[in-house]
Every structure is written in structure tokens, then in C-alpha cells.
Design a protein around this motif. Structure first.
Motif, PDB file in Angstrom:
ATOM      1  N   ARG A 264      43.920  45.022  34.201  1.00 56.61           N
ATOM      2  CA  ARG A 264      43.912  44.502  35.578  1.00 56.61           C
ATOM      3  C   ARG A 264      42.495  44.554  36.153  1.00 56.61           C
ATOM      4  O   ARG A 264      42.038  43.602  36.796  1.00 56.61           O
ATOM      5  CB  ARG A 264      44.874  45.305  36.444  1.00 56.61           C
ATOM      6  CG  ARG A 264      44.945  44.813  37.891  1.00 56.61           C
ATOM      7  CD  ARG A 264      45.868  45.645  38.737  1.00 56.61           C
ATOM      8  NE  ARG A 264      47.278  45.370  38.443  1.00 56.61           N
ATOM      9  CZ  ARG A 264      48.104  46.211  37.801  1.00 56.61           C
ATOM     10  NH1 ARG A 264      47.643  47.389  37.371  1.00 56.61           N
ATOM     11  NH2 ARG A 264      49.356  45.889  37.574  1.00 56.61           N
ATOM     12  N   ARG A 265      41.800  45.650  35.921  1.00 53.14           N
ATOM     13  CA  ARG A 265      40.412  45.765  36.408  1.00 53.14           C
ATOM     14  C   ARG A 265      39.512  44.741  35.736  1.00 53.14           C
ATOM     15  O   ARG A 265      38.622  44.166  36.365  1.00 53.14           O
ATOM     16  CB  ARG A 265      39.879  47.178  36.159  1.00 53.14           C
ATOM     17  CG  ARG A 265      40.476  48.247  37.058  1.00 53.14           C
ATOM     18  CD  ARG A 265      39.674  49.536  37.002  1.00 53.14           C
ATOM     19  NE  ARG A 265      39.634  50.118  35.668  1.00 53.14           N
ATOM     20  CZ  ARG A 265      40.548  50.960  35.181  1.00 53.14           C
ATOM     21  NH1 ARG A 265      41.589  51.312  35.929  1.00 53.14           N
ATOM     22  NH2 ARG A 265      40.443  51.452  33.967  1.00 53.14           N
TER      23      ARG A 265
ATOM     24  N   ILE B 265      40.374  41.769  34.612  1.00 48.75           N
ATOM     25  CA  ILE B 265      40.632  40.448  35.187  1.00 48.75           C
ATOM     26  C   ILE B 265      39.944  40.316  36.538  1.00 48.75           C
ATOM     27  O   ILE B 265      39.331  39.282  36.847  1.00 48.75           O
ATOM     28  CB  ILE B 265      42.148  40.197  35.302  1.00 48.75           C
ATOM     29  CG1 ILE B 265      42.765  40.070  33.901  1.00 48.75           C
ATOM     30  CG2 ILE B 265      42.428  38.940  36.122  1.00 48.75           C
ATOM     31  CD1 ILE B 265      44.285  39.968  33.889  1.00 48.75           C
ATOM     32  N   ALA B 266      40.010  41.362  37.351  1.00 44.22           N
ATOM     33  CA  ALA B 266      39.335  41.334  38.649  1.00 44.22           C
ATOM     34  C   ALA B 266      37.827  41.206  38.486  1.00 44.22           C
ATOM     35  O   ALA B 266      37.163  40.466  39.229  1.00 44.22           O
ATOM     36  CB  ALA B 266      39.678  42.598  39.442  1.00 44.22           C
TER      37      ALA B 266
ATOM     38  N   LEU C  42      36.902  37.662  37.496  1.00 43.30           N
ATOM     39  CA  LEU C  42      36.899  36.780  38.670  1.00 43.30           C
ATOM     40  C   LEU C  42      35.637  36.960  39.489  1.00 43.30           C
ATOM     41  O   LEU C  42      35.035  35.980  39.949  1.00 43.30           O
ATOM     42  CB  LEU C  42      38.138  37.049  39.526  1.00 43.30           C
ATOM     43  CG  LEU C  42      39.463  36.514  38.988  1.00 43.30           C
ATOM     44  CD1 LEU C  42      40.632  37.072  39.781  1.00 43.30           C
ATOM     45  CD2 LEU C  42      39.480  35.000  39.030  1.00 43.30           C
ATOM     46  N   ARG C  43      35.232  38.196  39.675  1.00 47.60           N
ATOM     47  CA  ARG C  43      34.029  38.459  40.484  1.00 47.60           C
ATOM     48  C   ARG C  43      32.794  37.843  39.839  1.00 47.60           C
ATOM     49  O   ARG C  43      32.019  37.143  40.500  1.00 47.60           O
ATOM     50  CB  ARG C  43      33.833  39.968  40.639  1.00 47.60           C
ATOM     51  CG  ARG C  43      32.676  40.344  41.568  1.00 47.60           C
ATOM     52  CD  ARG C  43      32.368  41.815  41.518  1.00 47.60           C
ATOM     53  NE  ARG C  43      31.784  42.206  40.239  1.00 47.60           N
ATOM     54  CZ  ARG C  43      30.488  42.038  39.915  1.00 47.60           C
ATOM     55  NH1 ARG C  43      29.657  41.457  40.771  1.00 47.60           N
ATOM     56  NH2 ARG C  43      30.042  42.429  38.734  1.00 47.60           N
TER      57      ARG C  43
ATOM     58  N   ARG D  49      35.789  30.129  42.281  1.00 43.89           N
ATOM     59  CA  ARG D  49      36.813  30.899  41.574  1.00 43.89           C
ATOM     60  C   ARG D  49      37.493  30.012  40.531  1.00 43.89           C
ATOM     61  O   ARG D  49      37.799  28.846  40.816  1.00 43.89           O
ATOM     62  CB  ARG D  49      37.850  31.403  42.584  1.00 43.89           C
ATOM     63  CG  ARG D  49      39.033  32.149  41.979  1.00 43.89           C
ATOM     64  CD  ARG D  49      40.083  32.413  43.053  1.00 43.89           C
ATOM     65  NE  ARG D  49      41.326  32.893  42.459  1.00 43.89           N
ATOM     66  CZ  ARG D  49      41.658  34.169  42.342  1.00 43.89           C
ATOM     67  NH1 ARG D  49      40.861  35.094  42.825  1.00 43.89           N
ATOM     68  NH2 ARG D  49      42.807  34.531  41.778  1.00 43.89           N
TER      69      ARG D  49
ATOM     70  N   LEU E  56      49.859  40.008  34.813  1.00 40.78           N
ATOM     71  CA  LEU E  56      48.615  40.283  35.528  1.00 40.78           C
ATOM     72  C   LEU E  56      47.928  38.985  35.951  1.00 40.78           C
ATOM     73  O   LEU E  56      47.301  38.923  37.017  1.00 40.78           O
ATOM     74  CB  LEU E  56      47.685  41.114  34.645  1.00 40.78           C
ATOM     75  CG  LEU E  56      48.187  42.517  34.291  1.00 40.78           C
ATOM     76  CD1 LEU E  56      47.228  43.200  33.317  1.00 40.78           C
ATOM     77  CD2 LEU E  56      48.368  43.365  35.537  1.00 40.78           C
ATOM     78  N   THR E  57      48.048  37.951  35.122  1.00 39.24           N
ATOM     79  CA  THR E  57      47.507  36.631  35.475  1.00 39.24           C
ATOM     80  C   THR E  57      48.193  36.097  36.724  1.00 39.24           C
ATOM     81  O   THR E  57      47.551  35.571  37.637  1.00 39.24           O
ATOM     82  CB  THR E  57      47.690  35.658  34.302  1.00 39.24           C
ATOM     83  OG1 THR E  57      46.967  36.142  33.167  1.00 39.24           O
ATOM     84  CG2 THR E  57      47.173  34.271  34.649  1.00 39.24           C
TER      85      THR E  57
ATOM     86  N   GLU F  11      49.721  37.862  39.034  1.00 41.60           N
ATOM     87  CA  GLU F  11      49.353  38.702  40.164  1.00 41.60           C
ATOM     88  C   GLU F  11      47.989  38.328  40.720  1.00 41.60           C
ATOM     89  O   GLU F  11      47.746  38.455  41.928  1.00 41.60           O
ATOM     90  CB  GLU F  11      49.348  40.175  39.749  1.00 41.60           C
ATOM     91  CG  GLU F  11      50.717  40.769  39.466  1.00 41.60           C
ATOM     92  CD  GLU F  11      50.619  42.198  38.984  1.00 41.60           C
ATOM     93  OE1 GLU F  11      49.484  42.749  38.958  1.00 41.60           O
ATOM     94  OE2 GLU F  11      51.669  42.787  38.642  1.00 41.60           O
ATOM     95  N   ALA F  12      47.095  37.852  39.848  1.00 44.04           N
ATOM     96  CA  ALA F  12      45.721  37.559  40.264  1.00 44.04           C
ATOM     97  C   ALA F  12      45.601  36.233  41.006  1.00 44.04           C
ATOM     98  O   ALA F  12      44.526  35.907  41.510  1.00 44.04           O
ATOM     99  CB  ALA F  12      44.803  37.565  39.048  1.00 44.04           C
TER     100      ALA F  12
END
Length: 297
Positions: free
Chosen positions: A141-142, A144-145, A148-149, A158, A174-175, A177-178
Motif C-alpha cells: 500500500r505504501r 502504491i502511494a 503515485l507521488r 496522476r 489496493l488498486t 482503494e487508491a
């Protein structure tokens, strides 16, 4: 079997008419996987060197060591192979979707600028190009975040689509959720389809591992450009004859960007270019078309 978590039926014998624009019989999407600089490497904090999808077929990871030959193969992809693929597509004014690994994109601003100037879609291929099967959920999860950043920082926007590639059983959730518009982490169909997500139906735009230059780097695969061209042409011809299908073609800068393979790709691009009713487009365009003309029931 009512709680079986897989769909083995799909569209069955009567797939929907996708209603591709202008009456096109087929939608074709070319994907350039941009991974060079995001692969396994102890310089990136990984435990071992990369061992996947290179000219060294059957390579083993080197724990705690740099593999200089492997590194130079990946460097060819960003230094030379990308630009050869870029020329092939821009000379023919054919759009592309990039699956861009965030760390790889960040290490080559010139390539990112060329992608943007060409109007290519840049989807995310995750933070690093590693195998996530044993990565804890919170860490993925981290990642993926962070992908994105970095992606937004280096491209200015984005990404709408996500393709992790070497997934875990948590990746799709997780995809969702993002907040992505679509996921390409499926090989289950030749048309987009919906899966149930935490916020309702979520769109999958399936990808391919067969019409893919990765077959040059596997024990059972292509060994000449002629084989690659023939397979792509046969795939296109079959889908075109059936009508109402989507064809994905996967490319890698360090593989398809080699001259002998690029020559075969060029022949196929010219072949497709000869069909006025083949819609060559990006995955994002396909995703948005599908949502408009085939909204979830």
C-alpha cells in the motif's frame, strides 16, 4: 460453489458489441513497459540483482551483489531501446500506453518529456519493478502511494491506470482503494469487464503475456523477428475476423528495442496501419469508451 471467488464464465458465448468508434472492428493497444532503473538492484535497496526478462535467460539473482551485465542490459533499454520504439510510433502517429515504473521514470526526465510530447498515456507500473507476492499488504500500500507521488511529480499528472505486473493477492484491492480508473492486472479476457470493488463495480482492461516481446526472454518463446511478426499478425487477423475484440501488444525497451526485433515490430505497425477500421488507441481511451457505452449493470 456459490462463494467461489473466481469468475470462470465471463461473457460466455455472447460477448457484447463494444461499439468501437467509427465502426472499428478491433481496438489495438500498444504498451511500452518502462522499467529500466526500477528493477531489482542492491543500489535500490533490494536484496539481490534482477533476474527477469533479459537477454540472460535463466539468470539467477545475486544476493547482496550487483550484476553488471544485467545492469547494462537494462541500461540499453533506457539509453537506446526506448528511443527506437519512440521513433517507430511517432513516425506513424500511433498512440501508445506506457506502463511506467515510478523510479524508472524519475531517472530519465528526457524520456518522460518525449512520452508527454507524443501525447502518450503514462499509466503506473508501480513504485519498483519487483515481485510483490510476499510483500506485506501495508508495505505494498505504501509503495502504491509512493508510486503515485513520484509519478505525479515527474509527469505532472496522476496516472489513471495501474499495472503492478508481479502482483500479490492484495494488489487489485489496493488498486481499487487508491482510486484508479482501471486496472490492467488481468489476462482473463479480450474485452474490458467489471469486478466488484469496495465502492462498486471496478473496470479491468486486461493485458497480454502472449503477444508480448517478453517471449524473446523466456525458454519457450520467440527466437526471431519473423516469429514475432507472424504471431502478432495471426493474432490481429483472428481478432479482426471475429470482430468486436481488443488486442494488446506488450513491449519492453530492452527487448523490443533491439534492432532485429524492432524491424519485425515496424512491419506489424505498417500492417495494422493499412486497416482503416482498426482503432489504435490508449488503454485509457478504451476504459473511458467502455464506461460510457457499457456502464456497469
Amino acid at each position: 460453489m456459490t462463494d467461489y471467488p473466481r469468475d470462470m464464465i465471463g461473457y460466455g458465448a455472447t460477448p457484447p458489441d463494444p461499439a468501437w468508434p467509427d465502426g472499428a472492428r478491433i481496438a489495438v493497444n500498444f504498451v511500452v513497459n518502462y522499467e529500466e532503473g526500477g528493477e531489482n538492484n542492491i543500489l535500490h535497496g533490494d536484496a539481490a540483482s534482477e533476474a527477469f526478462l533479459s537477454e540472460i535467460i535463466g539468470a539467477d539473482p545475486w544476493p547482496g551483489q550487483r550484476h553488471m551485465n544485467m545492469e547494462s542490459i537494462y541500461e540499453f533499454g533506457s539509453r537506446v531501446g526506448f528511443w527506437r520504439l519512440h521513433r517507430l510510433f511517432t513516425e506513424r502517429h500511433m498512440p501508445v500506453t506506457v506502463f511506467g515504473v515510478a523510479l524508472a521514470l524519475a531517472r530519465n526526465p528526457q524520456a518522460v518529456a518525449a512520452m508527454k510530447d507524443a501525447g502518450w498515456e503514462i499509466a503506473t507500473h508501480g513504485y519498483k519493478w519487483i515481485d510483490y507476492r510476499n510483500v506485506p499488504e501495508d508495505e505494498e500500500r505504501r509503495h502504491i502511494a509512493e508510486a503515485l507521488r513520484i509519478h505525479e511529480q515527474v509527469t505532472g499528472e496522476r496516472p489513471a491506470g495501474m499495472y503492478q505486473g508481479r502482483t500479490s493477492e492484495n494488489t487489485l484491492r489496493l488498486t481499487m482503494e487508491a482510486g484508479f480508473e482501471y486496472s490492467a492486472d488481468s489476462y482473463a479476457d479480450e474485452l474490458p469487464y467489471y469486478v466488484q470493488g469496495p465502492d462498486g463495480p471496478f473496470l479491468m482492461v486486461p493485458y497480454t503475456l502472449d503477444a508480448n516481446d517478453m517471449r524473446f526472454a523466456s525458454p519457450q518463446g520467440f527466437n526471431s523477428g519473423d516469429q514475432f511478426f507472424t504471431y502478432l499478425k495471426d493474432s490481429f487477423d483472428t481478432l479482426y475476423a471475429e470482430g468486436g475484440r481488443m488486442m494488446s501488444v506488450g513491449l519492453h525497451c530492452r527487448l523490443g528495442g533491439r534492432p532485429g526485433r524492432a524491424a519485425a515490430l515496424a512491419r506489424f505497425l505498417d500492417y495494422v496501419h493499412g486497416y482503416t477500421d482498426a482503432w489504435v488507441t490508449t488503454r485509457l481511451n478504451i476504459a473511458r469508451h467502455w464506461k460510457k457505452y457499457h456502464p456497469p449493470a
